[in-house]
Design a protein around this motif. Structure first.
Motif: not given
Length: 428
Positions: A341-343, A271-295
């Motif tokens: 898939q990025v890079p 009954g309580r709203p949860d949040i899903l964040f969809l992520n990228i590692t970079s804007n189609a560049g090099a690997y920068e951050r963990d792109p794992q979706a977060r719940l």
């Protein structure tokens, strides 16, 4: 071995019922499946940058039509024949090339017809179209109070006057400081807007990519969750009159992400709203951050715990878009995620994550997704396009064909052109 054979056959066939592997010791059961109706139901545009879509009965004939937000092109209107087959009404939303990122619909001028608002990034030309009889639109973009390098977009009544308002999340990649917009619908002139951006706390350095309006604290008004490409994502609470305070501390600590979309769901059905964040590692560049979706799961005290590790499939692909849809029709929200898939910016199979009913998700792509649904998938729209009382999915894509996934497999198969014995499958 038998389960492996069945799953492999489902991957090759792309549609049909198959077995879904459940938790250890569980009995296999019939799995859900979409049918890819793109070839017969969607205008061919294999290089279109259709970044977002929204459904609405724009011509008031009783079925849902589609508006597409197009990057580096003119936005598009597709009218529905009532069975999910879409027809492009060329020029219905103008012919000018823009860089539209997102689109939302609501009756903004209170005339009983749906209107459209588009947010643009490069060029900063946000657009407002008022619906007219017969599925026609009139552009009145001059009514929007300001231009910006926009990305996030949400529409909803934030001040309780029964009129939809507009929120635009902004970035500042070309310089300056990003400041998000809140435009209140003018009750004296519905469909005109008053700039109330001062009511939004936007810390310097935030660069928004997505916005969701939802009653997070269940007090009867719309709060705001903002997906930022620079940490941190934000939670803003509404006082009921469209004035917001920063409650980001309730989101708790999480890994730094470059977030592109935010979605709200009651994952564990408490009954309580949860949040899903969809992520990228970079804007189609090099690997920068963990792109794992977060719940993030909301607790009884209104705070959130990041329970990604125990609830979501692990992945290394980047996700510019996704959608919440109950694709197995069991009453629990499932998740569809666009994978790139990025890079490399390499097109990948659209992913399907099934909810076990308690907020734990399993990747069932093999049985839920046709193997034809490969692309650089972006934002998505959900709704019943073909009138079978089950939600369908239109999947936006960057430089690859936008896809229409229907739940009525038999109808899609019947629409396919019949081939004579020995005739080769046409190339795509």
């Amino acid at each position: 071995m038998r389960l492996f054979v069945v799953l492999a056959a489902a991957l090759i066939a792309g549609t049909g019922s198959a077995l879904v592997a459940g938790p250890a010791g569980a009995q296999p059961r019939p799995g859900p499946a979409f049918a890819d109706a793109t070839a017969t139901h969607v205008p061919t545009a294999s290089e279109l940058h259709a970044l977002d879509a929204v459904f609405g009965d724009f011509d008031k004939d009783g079925d849902l039509d589609v508006a597409l937000a197009v990057e580096y092109g003119a936005n598009r209107l597709y009218l529905n024949d009532g069975k999910g087959k879409l027809r492009w009404v060329e020029g219905a939303l103008g012919r000018t090339v823009h860089d539209s990122e997102h689109v939302r619909t609501a009756d903004l001028d209170r005339d009983g017809l749906l209107d459209l608002v588009f947010v643009a990034e490069d060029g900063a030309n946000h657009q407002l179209f008022l619906g007219r009889p017969g599925g026609r639109f009139e552009e009145v973009s001059e009514r929007l109070p300001a231009k910006s390098e926009g990305n996030g977009l949400a529409v909803g009544d934030v001040n309780g006057d029964k009129l939809p308002d507009i929120v635009i999340g902004n970035s500042a990649e070309k310089g300056g400081v990003a400041r998000n917009f809140l435009w209140l619908n003018d009750p004296r002139k519905p469909g005109h807007f008053i700039d109330a951006s001062k009511n939004l706390p936007t810390p310097a350095g935030d660069e928004a990519q997505g916005v969701a309006l939802v009653d997070i604290d269940r007090d009867g008004d719309l709060d705001m969750v903002i997906a930022n490409q620079t940490p941190t994502n934000r939670l803003l609470l509404n006082d009921g009159k469209g004035r917001f305070t920063d409650a980001t501390a309730r989101l708790g600590s999480s890994v730094p992400t470059q977030t592109r979309e935010v979605h709200i769901l009651d994952a564990d059905r408490d009954g309580r709203p949860d949040i899903l964040f969809l992520n990228i590692t970079s804007n189609a560049g090099a690997y920068e951050r963990d792109p794992q979706a977060r719940l993030l799961i909301q607790q009884e005290d209104g705070r959130f715990n990041d329970e990604t590790k125990s609830r979501l499939p692990t992945h290394t692909f980047s996700a510019w878009g996704g959608q919440i849809i109950d694709f197995d029709h069991d009453g629990a929200p499932d998740i569809v995620v666009g994978a790139i898939q990025v890079p490399g910016f390499v097109p990948m199979q659209l992913r399907a994550w099934r909810n076990n009913g308690k907020g734990h998700f399993t990747d069932v792509t093999l049985t839920a997704m046709p193997n034809s649904v490969v692309g650089r998938h972006w934002s998505m729209a959900v709704g019943d396009l073909d009138g079978d009382k089950r939600d369908d999915l239109l999947v936006g894509a960057w430089g690859t064909q936008a896809r229409l996934l229907l739940t009525d497999r038999a109808a899609v198969q019947a629409a396919q052109p019949r081939r004579k014995l020995g005739q080769q499958e046409p190339a795509r």
